[in-house]
Design an enzyme around this catalytic site. Sequence first.
Site, PDB file in Angstrom:
ATOM      1  N   ASN A   1       0.869  -1.181   0.000  1.00 19.14           N
ATOM      2  CA  ASN A   1       0.000   0.000   0.000  1.00 19.14           C
ATOM      3  C   ASN A   1       0.903   1.227   0.000  1.00 19.14           C
ATOM      4  O   ASN A   1       1.362   1.681   1.045  1.00 19.14           O
ATOM      5  CB  ASN A   1      -0.912  -0.033   1.240  1.00 19.14           C
ATOM      6  CG  ASN A   1      -1.956   1.078   1.228  1.00 19.14           C
ATOM      7  OD1 ASN A   1      -1.850   2.050   0.485  1.00 19.14           O
ATOM      8  ND2 ASN A   1      -2.960   0.930   2.079  1.00 19.14           N
TER       9      ASN A   1
ATOM     10  N   ARG B   1      -2.110  -1.874  -3.944  1.00 19.34           N
ATOM     11  CA  ARG B   1      -3.226  -0.940  -3.933  1.00 19.34           C
ATOM     12  C   ARG B   1      -2.952   0.154  -4.964  1.00 19.34           C
ATOM     13  O   ARG B   1      -1.908   0.795  -4.939  1.00 19.34           O
ATOM     14  CB  ARG B   1      -3.376  -0.304  -2.552  1.00 19.34           C
ATOM     15  CG  ARG B   1      -4.469   0.759  -2.508  1.00 19.34           C
ATOM     16  CD  ARG B   1      -4.195   1.795  -1.443  1.00 19.34           C
ATOM     17  NE  ARG B   1      -5.152   2.886  -1.514  1.00 19.34           N
ATOM     18  CZ  ARG B   1      -4.954   4.090  -0.987  1.00 19.34           C
ATOM     19  NH1 ARG B   1      -3.818   4.356  -0.379  1.00 19.34           N
ATOM     20  NH2 ARG B   1      -5.854   5.027  -1.090  1.00 19.34           N
TER      21      ARG B   1
ATOM     22  N   HIS C   1     -11.265   5.148  -1.482  1.00 16.79           N
ATOM     23  CA  HIS C   1     -11.406   4.278  -0.299  1.00 16.79           C
ATOM     24  C   HIS C   1     -12.219   3.017  -0.612  1.00 16.79           C
ATOM     25  O   HIS C   1     -12.743   2.374   0.288  1.00 16.79           O
ATOM     26  CB  HIS C   1     -12.093   5.011   0.870  1.00 16.79           C
ATOM     27  CG  HIS C   1     -11.341   6.192   1.395  1.00 16.79           C
ATOM     28  ND1 HIS C   1     -11.976   7.294   1.921  1.00 16.79           N
ATOM     29  CD2 HIS C   1     -10.018   6.452   1.491  1.00 16.79           C
ATOM     30  CE1 HIS C   1     -11.080   8.182   2.311  1.00 16.79           C
ATOM     31  NE2 HIS C   1      -9.877   7.690   2.054  1.00 16.79           N
TER      32      HIS C   1
ATOM     33  N   GLU D   1      -7.667  -3.146   4.543  1.00 17.44           N
ATOM     34  CA  GLU D   1      -7.468  -3.071   3.101  1.00 17.44           C
ATOM     35  C   GLU D   1      -6.476  -4.127   2.620  1.00 17.44           C
ATOM     36  O   GLU D   1      -6.643  -4.703   1.540  1.00 17.44           O
ATOM     37  CB  GLU D   1      -6.969  -1.678   2.725  1.00 17.44           C
ATOM     38  CG  GLU D   1      -7.998  -0.581   2.962  1.00 17.44           C
ATOM     39  CD  GLU D   1      -7.420   0.813   2.846  1.00 17.44           C
ATOM     40  OE1 GLU D   1      -7.841   1.548   1.950  1.00 17.44           O
ATOM     41  OE2 GLU D   1      -6.540   1.157   3.656  1.00 17.44           O
TER      42      GLU D   1
END
Length: 396
Positions: free
Chosen positions: A8, A90, A179, A382
């Site tokens: 991420n 991500r 998000h 996540e």
Amino acid sequence: MTKILAVNAGSSTLKWKLFSMPEETVIASGLVDRLNLPGSIFKVKLADGTKHEETQDNITNKLAAAMVLTRLKSYGILKHLSEISGVGHRIVAGGEIFKDSAVITPLVLKQIKALKDYAPLHNPVQAYYIEVFEQLLPDAQEVAVFDTSLYAQMPEMNYLYGIPYEYYENFGARKYGAHGTSHRYVAHRTAEILGKPLDQLKLITLHLGSGSSVTAFKDGHALDTSMGFTPLAGVMMGTRSGDIDPSLVAYLAEKLDVKMDKMIDILNHKSGLLGVSGLSPDQRDLEQTQDERPQSKLALDMFVNRVVQYVGSYTAELGGLDAVVFTAGSGENGIAMRQAIADKLGYLGIAIDPAKNDFRGEEHIVSPDHNRVKVLVVPTDEELMIVRDVMRLSAH
């Protein structure tokens, strides 16, 4: 046992978690902060709770990725880098191209780079990390997980703006949201907690942190979301203004004698809670000073007000409501903030039991037992969503 790395990457940070799959166990996690700056910080936390931290000036993006892998070997987590069979990245902006996560190919990487205008602070650096990890882990399958894919198939009436339609056709001018990976995890987890299929629930998920967004779910899909073409739109946030009249932006640019890019920078980095309070973007600082500083209280009241507005309008769009879910920094930890938002939504059957609400960072149902509308706190994950997508796509 399969080891999957979730990456991420932000503009100045690299967060990561190494999972053992399919057990979904976190073997190690870490953060590299202040990249390319004096006093770069490298942190690692192992499964047994052991923590390591080191400081080094000007850790570059490439060095950060290499350090993650070399430290995993030096701490005995890995014997060989080939043990990592997949890497999930991500990616903020997938535009309309990516309606789901995707195995990374040369074409996919080229498309991620081409979408840089939609996320100029994120897509380029995230594409760079894809290339770095391809070099460092040549045998691992890499997968891109897009924040925007959750919203790619929202109803047209919800993602389009009231501007000439050809601007959408020619320039991709639409609401993309953000998000999405967090909202997707929280929605699915909420369905598990409530013991109902997601497609049978009308949900509103509140990702409230330094960046904040609200998403409505119906029939198992995202119906609407507060962030827009960029993450600047929607509710007021830590340093972002949220929704604002475009004419006011042009008016202020003229009065301040600044170009539009400078105005957008002000709206992104000097507005929101920070701008209104004149003190801090952090809700904790504002809660501590709200009794003696009216602007601190005003900033908090405005934040609550904006979230309440979105919950009310989305409940109308949904035609009812089964649950409201708090997640992210202040959503998971802001006891007073959760209570303040729920108190203004009582007319919708939303309520929080103060005794149940007295905790931080845990998973709980906080509404009274008799309430039809459930209120939950679900810590987001996540990285778990990312590695699940790696496993799903790797199986194909």
